[in-house]
Design a protein around this motif. Sequence first.
Motif, PDB file in Angstrom:
ATOM      1  N   UNK A   1       3.084  97.791  81.182  1.00 13.41           N
ATOM      2  CA  UNK A   1       4.364  98.443  81.486  1.00 13.41           C
ATOM      3  C   UNK A   1       4.844  99.258  80.290  1.00 13.41           C
ATOM      4  N   UNK A   2       4.648  98.725  79.075  1.00 12.59           N
ATOM      5  CA  UNK A   2       5.085  99.441  77.875  1.00 12.59           C
ATOM      6  C   UNK A   2       4.358 100.776  77.738  1.00 12.59           C
ATOM      7  N   UNK A   3       3.046 100.786  78.004  1.00 13.51           N
ATOM      8  CA  UNK A   3       2.274 102.019  77.882  1.00 13.51           C
ATOM      9  C   UNK A   3       2.641 102.990  78.998  1.00 13.51           C
ATOM     10  N   UNK A   4       2.776 102.493  80.228  1.00 16.97           N
ATOM     11  CA  UNK A   4       3.100 103.366  81.353  1.00 16.97           C
ATOM     12  C   UNK A   4       4.489 103.986  81.211  1.00 16.97           C
ATOM     13  N   UNK A   5       5.397 103.239  80.585  1.00 20.07           N
ATOM     14  CA  UNK A   5       6.751 103.763  80.375  1.00 20.07           C
ATOM     15  C   UNK A   5       6.842 104.623  79.123  1.00 20.07           C
ATOM     16  N   UNK A   6       5.668 104.867  78.506  1.00 20.10           N
ATOM     17  CA  UNK A   6       5.576 105.753  77.343  1.00 20.10           C
ATOM     18  C   UNK A   6       6.394 105.276  76.154  1.00 20.10           C
ATOM     19  N   UNK A   7       6.458 103.949  75.995  1.00 16.62           N
ATOM     20  CA  UNK A   7       7.049 103.405  74.773  1.00 16.62           C
ATOM     21  C   UNK A   7       6.087 103.632  73.608  1.00 16.62           C
ATOM     22  N   UNK A   8       6.614 103.679  72.416  1.00 18.45           N
ATOM     23  CA  UNK A   8       5.787 103.881  71.225  1.00 18.45           C
ATOM     24  C   UNK A   8       5.146 102.547  70.845  1.00 18.45           C
ATOM     25  N   UNK A   9       3.822 102.471  71.018  1.00 19.92           N
ATOM     26  CA  UNK A   9       3.082 101.242  70.731  1.00 19.92           C
ATOM     27  C   UNK A   9       2.171 101.483  69.536  1.00 19.92           C
ATOM     28  N   UNK A  10       2.292 100.664  68.512  1.00 18.38           N
ATOM     29  CA  UNK A  10       1.450 100.785  67.325  1.00 18.38           C
ATOM     30  C   UNK A  10       0.827  99.424  67.030  1.00 18.38           C
ATOM     31  N   UNK A  11      -0.235  99.444  66.234  1.00 11.25           N
ATOM     32  CA  UNK A  11      -0.930  98.224  65.890  1.00 11.25           C
ATOM     33  C   UNK A  11      -0.870  97.937  64.403  1.00 11.25           C
ATOM     34  N   UNK A  12      -0.877  96.645  64.072  1.00 11.87           N
ATOM     35  CA  UNK A  12      -0.936  96.190  62.688  1.00 11.87           C
ATOM     36  C   UNK A  12      -2.146  95.286  62.561  1.00 11.87           C
ATOM     37  N   UNK A  13      -2.942  95.528  61.535  1.00 14.70           N
ATOM     38  CA  UNK A  13      -4.139  94.726  61.321  1.00 14.70           C
ATOM     39  C   UNK A  13      -3.907  93.753  60.166  1.00 14.70           C
ATOM     40  N   UNK A  14      -3.880  92.445  60.465  1.00 17.55           N
ATOM     41  CA  UNK A  14      -3.639  91.470  59.393  1.00 17.55           C
ATOM     42  C   UNK A  14      -4.857  91.309  58.497  1.00 17.55           C
ATOM     43  N   UNK A  15      -4.652  91.493  57.202  1.00 11.95           N
ATOM     44  CA  UNK A  15      -5.718  91.297  56.228  1.00 11.95           C
ATOM     45  C   UNK A  15      -5.164  90.469  55.073  1.00 11.95           C
ATOM     46  N   UNK A  16      -5.786  89.327  54.781  1.00  6.78           N
ATOM     47  CA  UNK A  16      -6.952  88.738  55.467  1.00  6.78           C
ATOM     48  C   UNK A  16      -6.558  88.182  56.836  1.00  6.78           C
TER      49      UNK A  16
END
Length: 286
Positions: free
Chosen positions: A181-196
């Motif tokens: 739903x978030x993607x279809x509603x064109x919300x801004x979706x970003x990712x965070x990569x945990x390191x380590x």
Amino acid sequence: MDSFSTERPELSVVIPLSGDGKGLLLMLDHLNHLTQSVEVILICPPMPRFSGPQTHAPWVRIVSDERFHTYDEGRAIGACHAKGESVLFLDERVVIPPLLLKAYMTALKNGADVVVTMAGTSGANRRNGVLPNAYRLLNHLLGRADLGAGTMSRVPYGCSRKALGVLGCESLATPPAAFVKAVLEKLVVVGVEPKPALQWEKGAAYPLKKGKHRILRDHAVAIQLLLQRLGKRGGSPDGDRYRSLLHVPGTLHLRSVYYQPPREDRGGSRDGKRKKKSAKGRRKKT
């Protein structure tokens, strides 16, 4: 630290609990230094033996609720109680380092509506495991292959106040469907990569944890939602097919379904080639 009574804190943090939480006090200490305006909402089933961290009472609220049976359902309930401009969803089974918590909060401050965890964690979510592949498949179908295995099915993840308004708090009980739903509603979706990679506590003492089959079923629900919105071909065109002819009685109409126009440079059709050959033969005889 501001009082919990702040009308609109900068950040709300939701943590569902099945017990006292071994790393809870350490987690609260990290959150205490994260921002000057934070509220923590602990969602737990009614249990006489549970004792909240009294030293953090001004900014920690314990919500006792018997309506949830999984961590996801607990987060959905906690989202309804959250007042912050941003809401971060954590877990009692892992302690998040302060720098990583800051990364999620910074992404939300910089305009992201939904922030998901991209990389797999040690142990359960290996790169070639079934669940990461399910996360990648859903992202591929959504046209967000850039997120890799990023998903709301794994914490930490965060939502802005705007995102919660669009998705609805109850949708968080099925994270893949909320993600679609978030993607279809064109919300801004970003990712965070945990390191380590995050180190999760192992063991069978967490009754709120969803099993693999339940998570895959949630993804099936999400894909069904996506197909309902985009159509059976996922929004792709159907070309020059005339599928309505398939419902016509008889079989001759199938020629029309699969008919390809003749190419002029090849005589138009097989008959055209035969006519050319026969014409050459007649010339030779004469």
